[in-house]
Design a protein around this motif. Structure first.
Motif, short mmCIF file in Angstrom:
data_model
loop_
_atom_site.label_atom_id
_atom_site.label_comp_id
_atom_site.label_asym_id
_atom_site.label_seq_id
_atom_site.Cartn_x
_atom_site.Cartn_y
_atom_site.Cartn_z
N THR A 41 0.83 -1.22 0.00
CA THR A 41 0.00 0.00 0.00
C THR A 41 0.86 1.26 0.00
N LEU A 42 1.88 1.30 0.86
CA LEU A 42 2.70 2.51 0.95
C LEU A 42 3.55 2.71 -0.31
N PHE A 43 4.25 1.67 -0.74
CA PHE A 43 5.11 1.82 -1.92
C PHE A 43 4.27 1.97 -3.19
N GLY A 44 3.03 1.49 -3.14
CA GLY A 44 2.12 1.63 -4.28
C GLY A 44 1.74 3.07 -4.59
N HIS A 61 11.36 9.10 -2.35
CA HIS A 61 10.34 9.68 -1.47
C HIS A 61 10.22 8.98 -0.11
N LEU A 62 10.58 7.70 -0.03
CA LEU A 62 10.30 6.96 1.20
C LEU A 62 11.53 6.69 2.07
N ASN A 63 12.73 6.81 1.50
CA ASN A 63 13.93 6.61 2.32
C ASN A 63 13.95 7.67 3.42
N GLY A 64 14.10 7.22 4.69
CA GLY A 64 14.16 8.18 5.80
C GLY A 64 12.81 8.54 6.40
N GLN A 124 0.42 12.64 -12.52
CA GLN A 124 0.66 14.06 -12.25
C GLN A 124 0.51 14.39 -10.77
N ASN A 125 0.09 13.43 -9.97
CA ASN A 125 -0.19 13.71 -8.55
C ASN A 125 0.67 12.88 -7.62
N ILE A 126 1.96 12.82 -7.94
CA ILE A 126 2.90 12.08 -7.09
C ILE A 126 3.63 13.09 -6.23
N PHE A 127 3.41 13.02 -4.92
CA PHE A 127 4.04 13.98 -4.00
C PHE A 127 4.71 13.24 -2.86
N PRO A 128 5.70 13.90 -2.22
CA PRO A 128 6.35 13.26 -1.07
C PRO A 128 5.34 13.04 0.06
N PRO A 129 5.64 12.11 0.98
CA PRO A 129 4.75 11.95 2.13
C PRO A 129 4.57 13.28 2.84
#
Length: 531
Positions: free
Chosen positions: A357-360, A394-397, A448-453
């Protein structure tokens, strides 16, 4: 704040004339009266504990081995691509500095990036690690020069107006004359594409146009921003930086031109304000979906089939992510790798489904395998190398189930499924045919809607019968606090803000695809907006 040092430092023997800062570094559980930092060589033992890169994350970073003549501006510029720099303390006699960023997340991203790509100032490698201190408290009267430079840079960052009338010396920012930068790439061992440049320079403002060409056997580019201040910030932060490890060094100057005339949109030139331009040179015209994405200033990383240099799959996207300061990559050869290694997971809580779910959010996860002998680590196979780069950057850290996870590229090419009849306790799962993939459809709006957490979540597919109270209760039940909520006009979508990014990550894992009744499954994404 100015008064703190004199109150605390009673009875502490001050260094003679090399006391640059008279600063107090505040640290939990520290005896503050012994923490006055001087720069006169007697205090080396104060820094002994800071020699390990893997200390607890802090928004204060300790920078060592600085060249003797380095300026405050150059040190501040190291942090600018990662977020706002809120304080600086230079220890010139020791060739060290402390840099404070606005958030711990920004500091984590910066340390992760520079742990893989060695930072250089004036062609000399320097070392960056977390400080033991959680914030810097500086006495402005003693640290005036550094503070003045920081204020100058911050003024440019926040007000977007050139500063005038400051008394900062030559190393500070001077108003830029042109919104156009001339970029020369030295030591070009790997190709640098127009898309890589766009990705890097977009961190400092909207890039309107880019023209690339070769002159005197050197790859050069002209790049136009909407505002000269953005050009100034980009030059300050990026001049002298390497795009890839130890090569492809950016040399940046202001151009005498104030406007670029772009005739064709192809891999040599592009006008992002005119996606309708022809490609010229017998090049195929841009795909309309990609042209639309360009027009919206979205990242090329999200566009499938982005241009790749020298046939290295997705290297442009990989390198762009690296250079944009979100991910450390020791070279471009890993650009095509689809498998990620995720470590420091909370093994009591993590499941293949939660990772899916998260990496998706950043790509279509094909398979997940939690390692049998090391259950705090997992392999995740994405659909392509672009997506694995995007997820890693986006997810490292980030924090998942209370632990800061580490995401790197794996040496594995695929994730193996267990042999027939072998029970691996549900640690491996194949999601290849999952209906929950976000990026299956070419040209999907999701690209077009990929943003950092972020703490703010975008909710969609809400049925008419579900109220704000229902959604607030649902999200509060994930263990966090709902700070704000706003329906869009049609009530099918909403923004919901949790109190921290970690709570938002948890809520997304728990509630993406949650059945709200009436055959509506809730869709949850990270938003770039705040409420």
């Amino acid at each position: 704040m100015d008064g703190i040092v004199t109150d605390v430092a009673v009875g502490v023997k001050r260094g003679s004339d090399e006391l640059l800062s008279g600063s107090v570094l505040s640290s939990p559980n520290s005896n503050m009266s012994s923490m006055v930092v001087t720069a006169n060589g007697n205090d080396n033992k104060k820094f002994k504990g800071e020699d390990k890169m893997d200390g607890a994350p802090s928004r204060v970073l300790h920078i060592r081995k600085l060249p003797g003549e380095v300026t405050e501006t150059e040190v501040i510029a190291l942090g600018l691509p990662f977020g706002k720099v809120t304080n600086i303390l230079m220890l010139k006699g020791k060739n060290q500095a402390f840099l404070e960023l606005a958030t711990e997340e920004a500091a984590i991203t910066m340390v992760n990036y520079y742990s893989a790509v060695t930072p250089h100032l004036r062609n000399q490698p320097i070392y960056i690690q977390y400080s033991n201190h959680k914030e810097l408290k500086t006495d402005n009267t003693l640290n005036q020069r550094a503070q003045a430079v920081l204020q100058a840079v911050t003024a440019v960052q926040t007000t977007n107006t050139p500063i005038s009338g400051t008394t900062v010396s030559e190393s500070a920012v001077t108003p830029a004359q042109s919104p156009v930068l001339r970029i020369i790439i030295d030591n070009m061992y790997y190709p640098v594409t127009l898309d890589v440049l766009h990705q890097i320079f977009s961190k400092f403002g909207a890039v309107l146009k880019i023209i690339t060409f070769t002159k005197n056997n050197q790859f050069q580019a002209l790049l136009q921003y909407g505002d000269p201040v953005n050009a100034q910030q980009a030059k300050l932060a990026l001049d002298g930086q390497n795009i890839y490890n130890a090569c492809c060094t950016l040399r940046i100057d202001f151009s005498k031109l104030v406007n670029l005339n772009v005739k064709y949109n192809n891999d040599k030139s592009r006008d992002y304000t005119r996606p309708d331009l022809p490609s010229g040179d017998g090049q195929p015209a841009l795909d309309p979906a990609i042209a639309a994405a360009f027009a919206k200033e979205t990242s090329l990383l999200a566009v499938p089939g982005a241009l790749s240099p020298l046939g290295i799959p997705n290297a442009a996207a990989a390198a762009a992510a690296a250079a944009a300061g979100r991910v450390g990559m020791p070279g471009v050869s890993a650009g095509g790798n689809t498998v990620l290694l995720v470590s420091n997971l909370n093994e009591e809580m993590v499941t293949p489904q939660s990772l899916f779910t998260l990496f998706g959010v950043y790509g279509d996860v094909q398979r997940v395998k939690i390692l049998y002998n090391k259950k705090d680590s997992a392999l995740i196979q994405m659909a392509d190398g672009n997506q694995s780069q995007l997820a890693m950057s986006h997810l490292n850290g980030q924090k998942m189930y209370g632990k800061i996870i580490r995401v790197t590229l794996s040496k594995h090419q695929t994730v193996q499924l267990p042999r027939e009849g072998l029970d691996d306790q549900g640690l491996t799962k194949d999601f290849g045919n999952s209906p929950l993939h976000r990026f299956k459809k070419p040209g999907s709006k999701n690209f077009q809607n990929i943003f950092p957490p972020s703490a703010t979540l975008h909710l969609s597919n809400i049925p008419p019968s579900v109220s704000e109270d229902d959604l607030r209760t649902l999200f509060a039940n994930t263990g966090g606090t709902v700070k704000a909520f706003k329906f869009f006009q049609d009530h099918k979508m909403a923004l919901l803000q949790m109190s921290t990014v970690e709570e938002a990550i948890q809520a997304l894992i728990d509630l993406h695809n949650y059945n709200l009744g009436e055959n509506h499954h809730l869709r949850v994404s990270f938003s770039k907006s705040t409420i």
